[in-house]
Motif scaffolding. Structure first.
Motif: not given
Ligand code: PLP
Length: 466
Positions: A76, A79-84, A86, A334
């Motif tokens: 999680e 994924a959160r950091q990649m979305r926000e 990367p 990330v």
């Protein structure tokens, strides 16, 4: 049973691997012959291979997956950091929140005095950064002759073009024109095979004397630093007596050379406390970490630096000049987000405490293996340990390399559903994840016993025993 489709997929994967993927630290032609062992998934301390075989991983991947496999909260966080965001460079004074928070967190949990952090892609790059910045430090502070580096025989400090020369294992030198003339070694603190016997104080005194002698021979004015692993990993899990690290640190102080603790394996609870230096109240001048930093969920390492070294470089840099060290992926956001969540799991998730709780099961299991005819020595600290196999327990004679004992053991272990490291010189290395349960240790030692029995039953092996 696997379906035909899965089987053909896996054999075509093995063929593609053979044709295209270069593996680290391998005999390339032997690997082509053998083919890859494809791993498919992992949960906790367990792996599953492409054939669906369950394996108990007693080596935490490559002594790195300290929290175990399959932690959703880490997935999680990534994924959160990649979305926000990367990627964010650290060049031109840009930064990302997770990188800043991670640097601050590492300073909070590291031995006192380490105030500054350079985030890398892994351990080799952290060592490489240490060497480069130590050279920079002495040039910046007006002692440009201090260029010689000392490390331990059997030490491992990664495989960068410079760091591999501090590594004192022949495989990493052969054909690479290493070590360099400014790279030197002193003997390991190896109680089982020490020429001064196993007495802890004698082993410590011998190391201190060897360091002093080496520095005196080179001239203290020419020596930059001493690098060591608090417990030597890839050299065969060599566990020095308690007090060794502190004595070596003190000797470096007196000799006016920098003390670099390479905690790439020993960091993040592997030996009990967060860092092995903590057990002896040692604050190194520089410290390298990697592996358990992200538990292998993403690549990252770090170089931690004292105020003295940092200020020496910062104040010695001419106005407007740049310290030319860095990489596109330094402080990758990330990986930093992953590291922050992994450290949270060690602390708030109770994983560090679990590792400390179950270490007695690990130690007792290793000790119980001393009864086995093949085992000459059992040693460990925390969840880092080894068994040393000998053909004669009295003389401690090793096995003829032609017997290829490590390969026999690794193969039998795999068939028994157990993964660990069988080193070339018949030392078996273990680094179970900190999430191991007492029952998993029972299974591990039951499978290990069975493995050694299988190998002992092979006539070529039995014949070599005294
Ligand atoms: N230092 C030590 C003590 C290590 O054990 C290793 C890797 O095993 C390294 C450095 C190099 O780290 P990496 O493989 O992440 O480059």
């Amino acid at each position: 049973m696997m379906s035909t489709k899965t089987l053909s997929l896996d054999s075509s994967l093995v063929a593609l691997d053979r044709a295209h993927l270069i593996h680290p630290v391998a005999n390339w032609r032997d690997h082509e012959q053998r083919g890859a062992t494809v791993l498919r998934s992992g949960k906790g301390a367990w792996l599953r291979d492409a054939d669906g075989r369950e394996l108990l991983d007693a080596f935490a991947g490559l002594w790195c997956v300290n929290i175990g496999y399959g932690h959703e909260s880490v997935v999680e966080a990534a994924a959160r950091q990649m979305r926000e965001l990367p990627y964010a460079t650290g060049y031109f004074s840009y930064a990302s929140e997770p990188a800043i928070r991670l640097a601050a967190k590492l300073v909070e949990i590291a031995p006192p005095g380490l105030e500054h952090v350079y985030l890398t892609l892994g351990g080799s790059e952290a060592i490489d950064a240490a060497v480069r910045l130590i050279v920079q430090y002495y040039n910046a502070t007006g002692r440009p002759r201090k260029k010689h580096f000392i490390a331990l025989e059997r030490g491992y400090h990664g495989s960068s073009s410079t760091g591999a020369g501090l590594t004192a294992l022949p495989t990493f030198h052969r054909g690479f024109d290493l070590p360099r003339p400014e790279q030197h070694y002193i003997p390991s603190p190896y109680p089982y095979r020490s020429p001064v016997g196993g007495d802890p104080q004698a082993v410590i005194a011998a190391s201190v004397a060897a360091l002093r002698e080496k520095v005196n021979t080179l001239g203290a004015e020419n020596v930059a630093a001493f690098f060591c692993e608090p417990i030597q990993g890839s050299g065969g899990v060599i566990v020095p007596p308690a007090g060794w690290l502190k004595a070596m640190h003190q000797a470096c102080r007196e000799l006016d050379i920098l003390f670099v603790a390479d905690e790439v394996i020993t960091g993040f609870g592997r030996t009990g406390p967060m860092f092995a230096c903590d057990a002896e109240g040692v604050s190194p001048d520089l410290m390298t970490v990697a592996k358990g930093l992200t538990s292998g969920y993403a690549p990252m390492g770090a170089l931690l630096m004292s105020e003295r070294v940092y200020a020496g470089i910062a104040d010695g840099t001419p106005a407007g000049a740049l310290v030319g060290h860095g990489a596109t992926y330094s402080a990758h956001p990330v990986s930093a987000a992953v590291a922050l969540e992994v450290i949270r799991l060690y602390e708030e998730g109770g994983i560090l405490a679990n590792g400390q709780r179950v270490a007695s099961h690990f130690e007792a299991g290793l000790r119980s293996m001393l009864r086995h005819p093949l085992v000459g020595d059992a040693r460990s600290r925390g969840l880092l340990g080894a068994l040393e196999l000998v053909s004669d327990k009295y003389t401690k004679a090793s096995f003829d390399p032609a017997l290829q004992l490590p390969d026999r053991i690794a193969k039998a272990a795999y068939e028994n559903g157990l993964v660990f490291r069988a080193f070339g010189d018949s030392i078996l290395g273990f680094a179970p994840a900190l999430c191991f349960t007492p029952s998993e240790f029972e299974q591990m030692f039951e499978r290990l016993n069975r493995t050694l029995d299988t190998v002992l039953d092979q006539p070529e092996v039995r014949r070599t025993l005294a």
